[in-house]
Structure formats: structure tokens, C-alpha cells
Design a protein around this motif. Structure first.
Motif, PDB file in Angstrom:
ATOM      1  N   LEU A  21       0.818  -1.223   0.000  1.00  0.00           N
ATOM      2  CA  LEU A  21       0.000   0.000   0.000  1.00  0.00           C
ATOM      3  C   LEU A  21       0.850   1.270   0.000  1.00  0.00           C
ATOM      4  O   LEU A  21       0.365   2.342  -0.334  1.00  0.00           O
ATOM      5  N   LYS A  22       2.123   1.134   0.371  1.00  0.00           N
ATOM      6  CA  LYS A  22       2.963   2.321   0.580  1.00  0.00           C
ATOM      7  C   LYS A  22       3.265   3.112  -0.675  1.00  0.00           C
ATOM      8  O   LYS A  22       3.303   4.334  -0.652  1.00  0.00           O
ATOM      9  N   SER A  23       3.543   2.428  -1.788  1.00  0.00           N
ATOM     10  CA  SER A  23       3.976   3.197  -2.957  1.00  0.00           C
ATOM     11  C   SER A  23       3.245   2.787  -4.227  1.00  0.00           C
ATOM     12  O   SER A  23       2.781   1.663  -4.351  1.00  0.00           O
ATOM     13  N   ASP A  24       3.175   3.741  -5.150  1.00  0.00           N
ATOM     14  CA  ASP A  24       2.551   3.464  -6.445  1.00  0.00           C
ATOM     15  C   ASP A  24       3.605   2.983  -7.432  1.00  0.00           C
ATOM     16  O   ASP A  24       4.757   2.763  -7.063  1.00  0.00           O
ATOM     17  N   SER A  25       3.218   2.841  -8.687  1.00  0.00           N
ATOM     18  CA  SER A  25       4.136   2.314  -9.705  1.00  0.00           C
ATOM     19  C   SER A  25       5.332   3.231  -9.945  1.00  0.00           C
ATOM     20  O   SER A  25       6.370   2.801 -10.427  1.00  0.00           O
ATOM     21  N   GLU A  26       5.184   4.518  -9.585  1.00  0.00           N
ATOM     22  CA  GLU A  26       6.305   5.453  -9.762  1.00  0.00           C
ATOM     23  C   GLU A  26       7.174   5.557  -8.513  1.00  0.00           C
ATOM     24  O   GLU A  26       8.120   6.334  -8.460  1.00  0.00           O
ATOM     25  N   GLY A  27       6.813   4.783  -7.479  1.00  0.00           N
ATOM     26  CA  GLY A  27       7.610   4.795  -6.252  1.00  0.00           C
ATOM     27  C   GLY A  27       7.264   5.899  -5.279  1.00  0.00           C
ATOM     28  O   GLY A  27       7.937   6.106  -4.287  1.00  0.00           O
ATOM     29  N   LYS A  28       6.167   6.640  -5.551  1.00  0.00           N
ATOM     30  CA  LYS A  28       5.750   7.711  -4.639  1.00  0.00           C
ATOM     31  C   LYS A  28       5.053   7.106  -3.427  1.00  0.00           C
ATOM     32  O   LYS A  28       4.299   6.146  -3.572  1.00  0.00           O
ATOM     33  N   ASN A  29       5.269   7.700  -2.245  1.00  0.00           N
ATOM     34  CA  ASN A  29       4.626   7.210  -1.036  1.00  0.00           C
ATOM     35  C   ASN A  29       3.181   7.706  -0.994  1.00  0.00           C
ATOM     36  O   ASN A  29       2.932   8.896  -0.866  1.00  0.00           O
ATOM     37  N   ILE A  30       2.266   6.756  -1.126  1.00  0.00           N
ATOM     38  CA  ILE A  30       0.838   7.127  -1.159  1.00  0.00           C
ATOM     39  C   ILE A  30       0.073   6.361  -0.078  1.00  0.00           C
ATOM     40  O   ILE A  30      -1.135   6.141  -0.210  1.00  0.00           O
ATOM     41  N   LEU A  31       0.758   5.969   0.979  1.00  0.00           N
ATOM     42  CA  LEU A  31       0.146   5.148   2.025  1.00  0.00           C
ATOM     43  C   LEU A  31      -1.095   5.803   2.619  1.00  0.00           C
ATOM     44  O   LEU A  31      -2.137   5.172   2.750  1.00  0.00           O
ATOM     45  N   LYS A  32      -1.006   7.089   2.976  1.00  0.00           N
ATOM     46  CA  LYS A  32      -2.143   7.763   3.611  1.00  0.00           C
ATOM     47  C   LYS A  32      -3.385   7.712   2.739  1.00  0.00           C
ATOM     48  O   LYS A  32      -4.481   7.425   3.206  1.00  0.00           O
ATOM     49  N   ALA A  33      -3.210   8.000   1.458  1.00  0.00           N
ATOM     50  CA  ALA A  33      -4.352   7.998   0.536  1.00  0.00           C
ATOM     51  C   ALA A  33      -4.955   6.599   0.418  1.00  0.00           C
ATOM     52  O   ALA A  33      -6.180   6.431   0.431  1.00  0.00           O
ATOM     53  N   ARG A  34      -4.089   5.603   0.337  1.00  0.00           N
ATOM     54  CA  ARG A  34      -4.587   4.227   0.200  1.00  0.00           C
ATOM     55  C   ARG A  34      -5.274   3.741   1.478  1.00  0.00           C
ATOM     56  O   ARG A  34      -6.237   2.991   1.413  1.00  0.00           O
ATOM     57  N   LEU A  35      -4.766   4.158   2.636  1.00  0.00           N
ATOM     58  CA  LEU A  35      -5.398   3.768   3.903  1.00  0.00           C
ATOM     59  C   LEU A  35      -6.779   4.416   4.033  1.00  0.00           C
ATOM     60  O   LEU A  35      -7.713   3.810   4.553  1.00  0.00           O
ATOM     61  N   ARG A  36      -6.900   5.645   3.523  1.00  0.00           N
ATOM     62  CA  ARG A  36      -8.198   6.318   3.519  1.00  0.00           C
ATOM     63  C   ARG A  36      -9.193   5.526   2.665  1.00  0.00           C
ATOM     64  O   ARG A  36     -10.346   5.322   3.041  1.00  0.00           O
ATOM     65  N   GLU A  37      -8.708   5.070   1.498  1.00  0.00           N
ATOM     66  CA  GLU A  37      -9.556   4.253   0.622  1.00  0.00           C
ATOM     67  C   GLU A  37      -9.996   2.980   1.329  1.00  0.00           C
ATOM     68  O   GLU A  37     -11.144   2.571   1.248  1.00  0.00           O
ATOM     69  N   LYS A  38      -9.035   2.340   2.022  1.00  0.00           N
ATOM     70  CA  LYS A  38      -9.333   1.099   2.762  1.00  0.00           C
ATOM     71  C   LYS A  38     -10.422   1.342   3.794  1.00  0.00           C
ATOM     72  O   LYS A  38     -11.324   0.534   3.972  1.00  0.00           O
ATOM     73  N   ALA A  39     -10.299   2.463   4.512  1.00  0.00           N
ATOM     74  CA  ALA A  39     -11.281   2.800   5.546  1.00  0.00           C
ATOM     75  C   ALA A  39     -12.668   2.977   4.920  1.00  0.00           C
ATOM     76  O   ALA A  39     -13.677   2.517   5.472  1.00  0.00           O
ATOM     77  N   GLU A  40     -12.714   3.609   3.746  1.00  0.00           N
ATOM     78  CA  GLU A  40     -13.994   3.822   3.064  1.00  0.00           C
ATOM     79  C   GLU A  40     -14.589   2.505   2.572  1.00  0.00           C
ATOM     80  O   GLU A  40     -15.800   2.316   2.557  1.00  0.00           O
ATOM     81  N   GLN A  41     -13.705   1.570   2.162  1.00  0.00           N
ATOM     82  CA  GLN A  41     -14.151   0.279   1.630  1.00  0.00           C
ATOM     83  C   GLN A  41     -14.471  -0.739   2.722  1.00  0.00           C
ATOM     84  O   GLN A  41     -14.976  -1.824   2.437  1.00  0.00           O
ATOM     85  N   LEU A  42     -14.170  -0.397   3.979  1.00  0.00           N
ATOM     86  CA  LEU A  42     -14.298  -1.367   5.074  1.00  0.00           C
ATOM     87  C   LEU A  42     -15.643  -2.106   5.105  1.00  0.00           C
ATOM     88  O   LEU A  42     -15.647  -3.340   5.207  1.00  0.00           O
ATOM     89  N   PRO A  43     -16.775  -1.402   5.003  1.00  0.00           N
ATOM     90  CA  PRO A  43     -18.057  -2.138   5.039  1.00  0.00           C
ATOM     91  C   PRO A  43     -18.160  -3.211   3.950  1.00  0.00           C
ATOM     92  O   PRO A  43     -18.744  -4.271   4.158  1.00  0.00           O
ATOM     93  N   LEU A  44     -17.562  -2.931   2.781  1.00  0.00           N
ATOM     94  CA  LEU A  44     -17.612  -3.901   1.678  1.00  0.00           C
ATOM     95  C   LEU A  44     -16.669  -5.085   1.918  1.00  0.00           C
ATOM     96  O   LEU A  44     -16.878  -6.166   1.372  1.00  0.00           O
ATOM     97  N   LEU A  45     -15.635  -4.854   2.723  1.00  0.00           N
ATOM     98  CA  LEU A  45     -14.637  -5.899   2.972  1.00  0.00           C
ATOM     99  C   LEU A  45     -14.991  -6.826   4.136  1.00  0.00           C
ATOM    100  O   LEU A  45     -14.320  -7.823   4.362  1.00  0.00           O
TER     101      LEU A  45
END
Length: 198
Positions: A21-45
Motif C-alpha cells: 500500500l505504501k507506494s505506487d508504480s512510480e515509487g511515490k509514497n501514497i500510504l495515507k491515501a490508500r489507507l483512507r480508501e481502505k477505511a472507506e471500503q471497510l463495510p464492503l470488505l
């Protein structure tokens, strides 16, 4: 600390999930954004809570405050069938304010308490791994600095640092005898007829 087989297997999968979850294909650190997505998807998971708890547990990454590490150490040695209740951990673990609403979603679902116990253990073990990694990096840097300093000291003592031969120089190395350059220079000047300085 010896992990139970249950947590040993799950921890490696959870750590890999966090790394992923930490980095995208370009190696940028996007952990916070991805964790936010995970939190939003939680009911579906929620249906994956039993089969793949690491997929949901990542939504709680950095969401726990550990009040009693000893309780957490003991928890990580338990097999799945021996896990304590979530309520029994209430004095050892607190939730960050942002994680409270997520925990309510999970705890209202079947198997939610068991999941929360697993999630908190995985997060504790992940945090410990990060701390060890950080500590190992610092130790390695300290060791390298220490070695470099020792080498520099050794070179200074031997008079080999930066071409500065200290008070005692060496001749061309044929016989290895040390001699004082100042004294040798004074001798040479005296041989040339100059007065010797005292």
C-alpha cells in the motif's frame, strides 16, 4: 519473543500488505491515501474478516495506542483458538479517535471482536518490525561511523592521515627507521655551513 504459528503466518502477509500500500508504480509514497480508501471500503470488505483479516486490518494501520506492551507480547504468542476477548484488551489498547467509527462498523458484524483482537496484534507486530528496521539502520550507520572514526584515529597515530606524517616522518621504507624531520633538516643545514638553531 516467539510468535504463535497463527500470528507468524498472518504477520508476514500483513506486513506485505502494508508495504504494497505504501507506494505506487512510480515509487511515490501514497500510504495515507490508500489507507483512507481502505477505511472507506471497510463495510464492503467485512465478508473477508474471517478468511483474510489482513486485508481489513490494514484499514486500522496506525489506529491503535498500545498502553501495555506486555499484554501485546503475550497476545502474539497465542494460537487462533486461544485468543482473548476484545473487551479483555480494553486496558492494554486504545483506539485513535479516527479509528473509533471503523471499530464500531467491525464490532457490529459477526466475528468482529475476534477480528479486532487479530488486527491489534498484527499492528503491534508491524510497528515492532518497523522499529527494529529503523534501529538496525541506525546501528549500521553508527557502526560505519565508528569504524571510520577508528580508522582515522589509527591513521593519525601511525602518521598516515591526509599525507600528514605527524611529528615523525618515515624515509623511503627501505630500512623502516623513523627519524625526526626537523632534526634531519637542521643537520643538513649545519653541513651546508649554516648555524644550528636551538
Amino acid at each position: 519473543m516467539k510468535l504463535s504459528r497463527f500470528f507468524e503466518d498472518l504477520t508476514s502477509v500483513y506486513n506485505a500488505e502494508i508495504e504494497d500500500l505504501k507506494s505506487d508504480s512510480e515509487g511515490k509514497n501514497i500510504l495515507k491515501a490508500r489507507l483512507r480508501e481502505k477505511a472507506e471500503q471497510l463495510p464492503l470488505l467485512l465478508p473477508m474478516m474471517g478468511s483474510n483479516p489482513e486485508m481489513l486490518a490494514s484499514a486500522f494501520h496506525s489506529g491503535f495506542i498500545f498502553m501495555n506492551p506486555l499484554v501485546m507480547e503475550t497476545l502474539s504468542t497465542k494460537e487462533e483458538s486461544k485468543l482473548p476477548t476484545w473487551k479483555s484488551l480494553s486496558t492494554a489498547v486504545k483506539l485513535e479517535p479516527w479509528a473509533e467509527p471503523l471499530s464500531k462498523i467491525v464490532l457490529n458484524a459477526e466475528g468482529g471482536e475476534r477480528f479486532m483482537v487479530i488486527a491489534v496484534a498484527l499492528e503491534y507486530l508491524n510497528r515492532g518490525q518497523q522499529a527494529r528496521k529503523h534501529s538496525a539502520t541506525n546501528t549500521l550507520e553508527d557502526d560505519e561511523d565508528s569504524e571510520a572514526n577508528e580508522e582515522a584515529e589509527e591513521l593519525k597515530e601511525n602518521g598516515d592521515l591526509d599525507g600528514n606524517y605527524g611529528r615523525h616522518g618515515r624515509d623511503d621504507g627501505d630500512d623502516g627507521d623513523d627519524y625526526d624531520l626537523d632534526e634531519a633538516g637542521a643537520d643538513w643545514l649545519a653541513e651546508q655551513g649554516f648555524d644550528r638553531k636551538d
